[in-house]
Structure formats: structure tokens, C-alpha cells
Design a protein around this motif. Structure first.
Motif, mmCIF file in Angstrom:
data_model
loop_
_atom_site.group_PDB
_atom_site.id
_atom_site.type_symbol
_atom_site.label_atom_id
_atom_site.label_comp_id
_atom_site.label_asym_id
_atom_site.label_seq_id
_atom_site.Cartn_x
_atom_site.Cartn_y
_atom_site.Cartn_z
ATOM 1 N N ASP B 240 0.836 -1.348 -0.039
ATOM 2 C CA ASP B 240 -0.126 0.103 0.050
ATOM 3 C C ASP B 240 0.941 1.182 -0.140
ATOM 4 O O ASP B 240 1.777 1.211 0.926
ATOM 5 C CB ASP B 240 -0.788 -0.216 1.067
ATOM 6 N N LEU B 241 0.610 2.230 -0.928
ATOM 7 C CA LEU B 241 1.587 3.194 -0.958
ATOM 8 C C LEU B 241 1.407 4.074 0.147
ATOM 9 O O LEU B 241 2.495 4.848 0.497
ATOM 10 C CB LEU B 241 1.097 4.267 -2.349
ATOM 11 N N ARG B 242 0.334 4.115 0.812
ATOM 12 C CA ARG B 242 0.250 4.750 2.195
ATOM 13 C C ARG B 242 1.312 4.401 3.161
ATOM 14 O O ARG B 242 1.833 5.362 4.052
ATOM 15 C CB ARG B 242 -0.988 4.785 2.601
ATOM 16 N N LYS B 243 1.759 3.222 3.108
ATOM 17 C CA LYS B 243 2.716 2.537 4.083
ATOM 18 C C LYS B 243 4.016 2.547 3.338
ATOM 19 O O LYS B 243 5.135 2.877 4.016
ATOM 20 C CB LYS B 243 2.226 1.415 4.561
ATOM 21 N N ASP B 244 4.212 1.955 2.215
ATOM 22 C CA ASP B 244 5.275 1.524 1.521
ATOM 23 C C ASP B 244 6.063 2.603 0.786
ATOM 24 O O ASP B 244 7.204 2.589 0.645
ATOM 25 C CB ASP B 244 4.923 0.480 0.550
ATOM 26 N N ASP B 245 5.470 3.451 0.269
ATOM 27 C CA ASP B 245 5.894 4.899 -0.183
ATOM 28 C C ASP B 245 5.338 5.927 0.438
ATOM 29 O O ASP B 245 4.535 6.701 -0.341
ATOM 30 C CB ASP B 245 5.901 4.601 -1.659
ATOM 31 N N SER B 248 2.686 12.712 2.600
ATOM 32 C CA SER B 248 1.819 13.370 3.417
ATOM 33 C C SER B 248 2.072 13.171 4.950
ATOM 34 O O SER B 248 3.304 12.806 5.351
ATOM 35 C CB SER B 248 0.485 13.324 2.977
ATOM 36 N N ILE B 249 1.098 12.879 5.653
ATOM 37 C CA ILE B 249 1.263 12.540 7.254
ATOM 38 C C ILE B 249 0.775 10.992 7.323
ATOM 39 O O ILE B 249 0.566 10.965 8.548
ATOM 40 C CB ILE B 249 0.606 13.502 8.033
ATOM 41 N N TYR B 250 0.818 10.247 6.559
ATOM 42 C CA TYR B 250 0.243 8.772 6.720
ATOM 43 C C TYR B 250 0.881 8.043 7.625
ATOM 44 O O TYR B 250 0.624 7.062 8.412
ATOM 45 C CB TYR B 250 0.020 8.100 5.432
ATOM 46 N N ASN B 251 2.250 8.460 7.889
ATOM 47 C CA ASN B 251 3.258 7.782 8.963
ATOM 48 C C ASN B 251 2.650 8.001 10.450
ATOM 49 O O ASN B 251 3.126 7.412 11.352
ATOM 50 C CB ASN B 251 4.596 7.964 8.740
ATOM 51 N N ARG B 252 1.858 8.908 10.710
ATOM 52 C CA ARG B 252 1.340 9.168 12.039
ATOM 53 C C ARG B 252 0.273 8.321 12.574
ATOM 54 O O ARG B 252 -0.217 8.345 13.514
ATOM 55 C CB ARG B 252 0.861 10.741 12.262
ATOM 56 N N PHE B 253 -0.468 7.735 11.460
ATOM 57 C CA PHE B 253 -1.507 6.956 11.750
ATOM 58 C C PHE B 253 -1.256 5.396 11.896
ATOM 59 O O PHE B 253 -0.375 4.836 11.186
ATOM 60 C CB PHE B 253 -2.771 6.997 10.681
ATOM 61 N N ASP B 254 -2.045 4.768 12.707
ATOM 62 C CA ASP B 254 -1.885 3.435 12.894
ATOM 63 C C ASP B 254 -3.184 2.515 12.017
ATOM 64 O O ASP B 254 -4.378 2.673 12.565
ATOM 65 C CB ASP B 254 -1.979 2.990 14.388
#
Lengths: 179, 384, 158
Positions: B240-245, B248-254
Motif C-alpha cells: 500500500d503506497l500509504r505505508k510502503d512509499d 503526506s502524514i500517513y506515517n502518523r496513523f496506525d
């Protein structure tokens, strides 16, 4: 609403009203229109919303058909490209008279946002088939589509049935104007 | 599979004529104006040739003639079901070219909007997939709930479907005071209906019989065809690009990345692709809840919008983001003026659709419609 | 792996086939190569164990004035690195090898580039128009393209 007004004030003795057969037929016709849905682009998604629970398009007596031979009117919802235009013309010609066209959305009205540089977009469906009702918007709200349907019903109610020439002349005049 | 194989075997011993059949371009089950030229041997599909381009609206030509902000409405009209998600990679690409730092509040609103739109997209995807299989009720349920999401977006942007809400460096409008509460209410409704649909449709025996073990897409084929989104994840690839690449700020969410597991049939069948969408809605709800809790109340959403938009000459970038349907990328080339030199949209559906001829061979003709529905294409993005 | 390391590997193997490497923010780093070598280079990029570019993200055509450009955006699932490969072909003879048999996704991307820009990908199985009608004339995304007056009896300009 010729017929319904008379229903409110029937002759005494009950059960008898006087009116034109034309009005009766038109009343029936306007309340049960079957349509050939021609979902092309973004407007088709709003059209799906119109068909779903909140807006309930079927209360106008409309039933979606997938064959042009069973349809009273055709709804063009979306951008008409040159590749598609030939097919629309064929489908329109397969419908039996009397037939109507509702053009939904700016794209099928006049090319919409693609009017200037769209080398592959037909700038208005009225260049190939005559249109009865135009619904503007990009995409139009479901309420706007409902109003377009009410406009079409009004048009059907006021139509001269037994003098078929009127309708044909009307169409010819429309064609001469638009193309 | 055994059933189909058996029928296939019986058919192969008979002499038969092959028939060519046209599906579309005007057909309710092709999800738009797709035309499929199908060669069938009795009921078995032997060849599928997709003919696309019936909605080619010259997007890339328009991009060359418009200024950078003017392109955003055209970007909306690519994948018109999830317009917010379309705008995002485009504005991110231009922001990177101009090296703009987007305010914190804008990032949070963008995440909430994109995830809400992802839910709306998956609702349509599952609803129409149900329609293809003959289930009408989930369609009504999902469209009822989708309205709640559209109302929030309408209050923010003024439009129901094509928003023009993400601007380069900011947003078109700030959110309204009761925004957070309404978002949480909408999520509550989404969860309620999802639980209902899980029983009503997804684990329905008829539905499983129709969709399990058909249209099997192995993971290596999916990668070779560059499939992405639920189509790839349905084959068991956790990507999933939100996690793998991350962007924005997607690394702040679980949140989790749901993948197909072959629960009722073989891994990578239509049912797997569909269940991934159902689980993804739940994950989106989780992200939205966290984003609403973390979102700052103060801040100007328009403070970083540049007055002059001229990226350096010759600069170019390929920016991708996770669209509900998969990877949507924009390749933007600047020539130093206010108009881009070239914008190429890597349409998710365009790429995902190219795998259809491979995965639909050898199945029944009625299954072809389901396989097409399970890929979840939008023709605006296929033809552009 | 970083872009300049990928460049070193390719340079060692192909020598003159690799023309240029450029890394300049905010653009993505890219390697420009000879068009005739593109298939071999892509084959190495895909199959070499340290590169393993198994995912072709995007293949775009470009009009650069006198020549046409083709850009490949590659990504590796295994090593999670990216690279951009660029090549140019002259407008009069826009022929270059197809990479369709390396990444099947290139099939439609190449057909689209042929459709809109008129590049000929030799070795492509089915190089026909994809978006525009099969009887369309000209390549509309070229900068010198003029839109037709009429198509099948329908007026095209507004």
C-alpha cells in the motif's frame, strides 16, 4: 393538466367526464415513461444516486430499459466523444416514435469543460440528434435531473397526438435550427 | 473450479463453433462505456479483447493548454467517483516542484477528505459488484450512506461529486464548525451498514458460490501487469503506497493493510478482491478517527497558496498516491512558464483493466461480468 | 540502492549505450540511454539480482520539439528503489524496441504512446490505436497537431 382538472369537477350523476382522448392518452404517457439510460461519464454516477434511495427516480413512473426498442426517451448522461457518437445515433434511430431526448450535463449540452481543446469530444449532442430537454450542470444535482424529468412530462402532456405532422414539423424546425 | 473444469473438459471433446459477441459500449454491466469483444465457445469464454477510448476526453491535451491551478478540475474528472483522491497526487507533484510546505491543518483535512472519499468509492464498488451478482439491496443501503459523506463534502467544497477542493498549497475553503462531529457521525453509519452488508451480501452462500474461485489473479501476474490497489492486494501482496512509499502524514496513523487470504476459495479470486474493499473501509474509518482527534483547530488553510506559479524550467516529477483503485501517478514536466509542458496521468483503472483478458479466459460468460466488476474500473480514468 | 549506484552498474555493462545521469532537486534523478539499447537495458534492470525492477509504474511519451521522448518510471518491490529511464527518438523515424515482453503492462502504455505520439515500438505484438478510433488520422499529442474540421460528418471544432 387538462384531464385532472376535469376530474375535480365531474358532471352530476357521477362517473362521466368530458374531455379529449388526446388528454387522456397524454396523461397516461407522461406518467409512465420508460427510458434508455445512456450512462457515459461523471453524470451517470449522479444518475445512479438519483435512482437510489434518497431521490427515487422511479416515482415518476420511469423504468430503466436496456433496449432502445422498448424505450420512450433516452437520457444522455455525460461526455459524448466522436467514437461514441455514431453508436448514439444508431440507438436513437432504433427507438420508436414518439421519442424524446434529455441531455444531462454541460458536456452533452455543449461540450462542457472540453469545448475548446477537446479534439475528440462532440460539442453538444444536438449536433447529431434533436434534444427536448437540456439539464445544465457539471454534473447536475439529482434535483436538477428531477426537474428535467418534470419538464419532459409537461412537454408530453401538451403535445398534439393526432396531428402527427405537427411533431414532425417541429422536429424538422429543430434540426434546421441546431445543425 | 472443479465444476468449471469438468464442464470445460466435456466441451473440449465436442465439436463446436466459436461465436463472437459484443458487450457494450452501452451496457449496464460494463461500468461505463467499455466495449468487450468476447469469443465464446458455448458458455466458455475463450478470448476477451477490450476496446477502450469511448470516453477519451483529451485530458493530457487540456493540461498543456491550462495553467497549473486550472488543471485541477480536469483531474477531478479522471476518476470521477473519488475526485478528492485524484487531486491529491497532482497537487502534491506541483507542490514538490515549487517546494511548498503545506500547513499542518491542511494535511489533516486532506487525509480526512481522501479517506472519506475512499469509503464512498468502495461503497459504490461493492454496491455495483453486488448488482452484477444480482443483489439489489446492498446498492440501496450503500447509496443511502454515501449521501451522508457527500453532504459533508458538499458543505466543505460546494460540490457533490467533482470538488476542486485541494488547491496547490492549500484548500479552497476551510471546514465548517461542526465538521468533526459530522464526520464521526458519518463513520458510525458506515460501520453499521458494513456490518449489515457483511451478513447480507459478503458471507451469503449464493454470493460466495458466484464469486469464489473465479477470475484468479496470481501475484506474479498482477505485478507484471503493474496492478495495484485492491486488485493487487486481493492476490495476497501486502503493498500500500500509504505505508510502503509513504506521503503526506500517513506515517502518523496506525492502520493495517488488508490482503486477500483465499478464505472461501483460491487466493486472488473475485471474492478476495471484494473483501479487501470491505476491510479497507474499516481501516479508513480508523484513520479518520485518529486524524479527527489529532487535527488542530486553528490555522489558515490558504496561507501557503502561492501567488505566482512557475516551477523551474525543465523540472519534472512523478508523484504517486494511493487512489481507492490503486496507484494513481502524475508525471509533470515544467517548462518554466505558468502552463505545464506535459502531464501524463497513469490511470489506475487503465493499468488494472489490461489484466482482464488474462484472468477471464476459461470461465463462464456470466462470470466475465463479475470478474470485470471485481477489478472496479472507472472509464473516465481508463480513457482519460 | 541510490540512483547513482544504479547508473554505475548500467555504465559498467553498457558503456556507450548510457548517455547521461542527472540528479537535480526537485526533479527525480534520471538516466538517459540510447533508444536502440532500451530492451537490453530494461532486461538487465528487471533481471539482475541487485536491481530487480519488477514493476513498471509508468511509460510516457513526450514531444520535445525536434524529437520524441519516452520515459520509463521503474520501481522494485524487493529493494523498494526507483529509477527513471529516458530516451529520445527522431520525429521522422520514431522507432525503438518494445519492452512489452518484459513487463506486460507496457502493452497498453506503448499502444497509447503510439496512438497519441506516433512512436513505433518494434516487437510489439499488436500495435494499433487504443484510445482514438481506428480510422483517426494524425497524432494529437504532438505540439504541431491541428484538430480536424470534420469526423464522420460531424463538425469537430466548437
Amino acid at each position: 393538466m387538462g384531464l385532472l382538472n376535469r376530474l375535480d369537477d365531474p358532471f352530476e350523476g357521477g362517473g362521466i367526464i368530458l374531455g379529449k382522448v388526446e388528454d387522456l392518452l397524454n396523461w397516461g404517457r407522461s406518467k409512465s415513461d420508460w427510458y434508455l439510460h445512456f450512462g457515459l461519464a461523471c453524470c451517470a454516477i449522479e444518475f445512479m444516486a438519483l435512482n437510489a434511495s434518497h431521490f427515487d427516480f422511479m416515482r415518476f413512473g420511469t423504468i430503466p430499459r436496456t433496449s432502445p426498442r422498448q424505450a420512450d426517451f433516452i437520457m444522455i448522461t455525460g461526455t459524448v466523444t466522436l467514437k461514441m457518437a455514431d453508436r448514439i445515433k444508431i440507438l436513437y434511430e432504433q427507438m420508436s416514435e414518439p421519442k424524446y431526448v434529455i441531455s444531462i450535463g454541460s458536456c452533452s449540452n455543449c461540450g462542457g469543460p472540453y469545448w475548446e481543446h477537446g479534439y475528440h469530444v462532440l460539442k453538444g449532442i444536438d449536433r447529431i440528434i434533436p434534444v427536448d430537454v437540456y439539464v445544465p450542470g457539471c454534473p447536475p444535482r439529482p434535483e436538477a435531473m428531477e426537474e428535467g424529468m418534470i419538464k419532459l412530462q409537461k412537454l408530453i402532456r401538451e403535445q398534439a397526438l393526432f396531428n402527427g405532422k405537427d411533431r414532425i414539423e417541429e422536429l424538422e424546425a429543430k434540426k434546421a435550427l441546431k445543425i | 473450479m472443479n465444476e468449471t473444469k469438468k464442464i470445460q473438459l466435456e466441451y473440449s471433446q465436442m465439436e463446436s463453433d466459436r461465436m463472437r459477441l459484443n458487450v457494450g459500449p452501452q451496457h449496464p454491466s460494463t461500468h461505463g462505456v467499455l466495449r468487450l469483444e468476447v469469443e465464446i465457445d458455448g458458455e466458455i469464454v475463450t478470448e476477451v479483447i477490450p476496446h477502450i477510448g469511448y470516453l477519451h476526453r483529451c485530458f493530457e491535451k487540456h493540461c498543456e493548454k491550462m495553467t497549473y491551478p486550472q488543471v485541477i478540475p480536469y483531474v477531478d474528472r479522471l476518476d470521477y467517483i473519488s475526485a478528492m483522491n485524484n487531486e491529491w497526487p497532482y497537487v502534491m507533484a506541483v507542490e514538490k516542484l515549487l517546494e511548498i510546505k503545506v500547513p499542518e491543518k491542511v494535511e489533516y483535512i486532506r487525509v480526512i477528505m481522501a479517506e472519506l472519499n475512499r469509503i464512498a468509492n468502495h461503497q459504490i464498488a461493492v454496491a455495483t459488484f453486488g448488482l452484477d451478482a444480482g443483489a439489489f439491496t446492498p446498492f440501496l443501503y450503500f447509496f443511502r450512506d454515501r449521501e451522508y459523506i457527500l453532504w459533508i463534502m458538499e458543505k466543505c467544497s460546494g460540490a457533490r461529486l467533482l470538488f476542486n477542493y485541494f488547491w496547490i498549497g492549500g484548500l479552497a475553503h476551510d471546514v465548517y464548525p461542526s465538521f468533526k462531529q459530522e464526520v464521526l457521525d458519518a463513520i458510525k453509519q458506515v460501520r453499521k451498514t458494513n456490518a449489515e452488508v457483511m451478513n447480507l451480501l459478503i458471507y451469503n452462500k449464493i454470493f460466495i458460490d458466484r464469486t469464489a474461485n473465479i477470475g484468479i489473479l496470481p501475484a506474479d501476474v498482477a505485478i507484471n501487469y503493474a496492478c495495484s490497489g485492491p486488485t493487487l492486494r486481493g492476490s495476497g501482496v501486502k503493498w500500500d503506497l500509504r505505508k510502503d512509499d509513504t506521503y503526506s502524514i500517513y506515517n502518523r496513523f496506525d492502520f493495517n493493510i488488508p490482503v486477500g487470504k483465499g478464505e472461501v476459495g483460491q487466493l486472488g479470486d473475485c471474492w478476495d478482491r471484494n473483501i479487501v474493499r470491505m476491510y479497507e473501509m474499516e481501516e479508513s474509518c480508523k484513520i479518520i478517527e485518529q486524524a479527527v482527534a489529532q487535527m488542530p483547530d486553528t490555522g489558515d488553510v490558504k496561507e501557503a497558496i502561492p501567488a505566482k506559479l512557475r516551477p523551474p524550467k525543465g523540472a519534472e516529477i512523478y508523484q504517486r498516491a494511493e487512489n481507492p483503485k490503486g496507484e494513481l501517478g502524475f508525471y509533470v514536466v515544467s517548462n518554466g512558464t505558468e502552463k505545464p509542458d506535459r502531464i501524463k496521468a497513469r490511470g489506475t483503472s487503465f493499468v488494472n483493466l489490461s489484466v482482464l483478458p488474462v484472468i477471464s479466459k476459461g470461465y463462464m460468460f456470466a462470470d466475465l461480468i463479475l470478474i470485470l466488476g471485481s477489478i472496479d474500473i472507472v472509464l473516465g480514468e481508463v480513457d482519460r | 540502492m541510490l540512483a547513482n549506484e544504479i547508473y554505475e552498474i548500467l555504465k559498467k555493462e553498457f558503456g556507450d549505450g548510457i548517455l547521461e545521469f542527472k540528479e537535480e532537486a526537485p526533479s527525480d534523478p534520471y538516466i538517459s540511454v540510447e533508444p536502440s539499447k532500451i530492451f537490453d537495458i530494461c532486461h538487465t534492470l528487471r533481471d539482475s539480482s541487485e536491481l530487480m525492477f519488477d514493476y513498471l509504474m509508468c511509460l510516457s511519451g513526450l514531444d520535445l520539439g525536434e524529437s520524441l521522448g519516452i520515459v520509463y518510471h521503474l520501481y522494485s518491490f524487493k529493494h523498494t528503489h526507483k529509477i527513471v529511464i529516458k530516451t529520445t527518438v527522431p520525429k521522422e523515424t520514431p522507432t525503438l524496441p518494445s519492452v512489452m515482453h518484459l513487463w506486460r503492462t507496457a502493452d497498453w502504455h506503448e499502444r497509447e504512446a503510439f496512438d497519441l505520439y506516433g512512436m513505433i515500438f518494434s516487437g510489439h505484438d499488436n500495435l494499433i490505436r487504443i484510445l482514438l478510433p481506428y480510422d483517426w488520422e494524425g497524432y494529437p499529442m504532438r505540439k504541431d497537431y491541428n484538430e480536424p474540421e470534420e469526423y464522420h460528418g460531424m463538425r469537430v471544432p466548437y
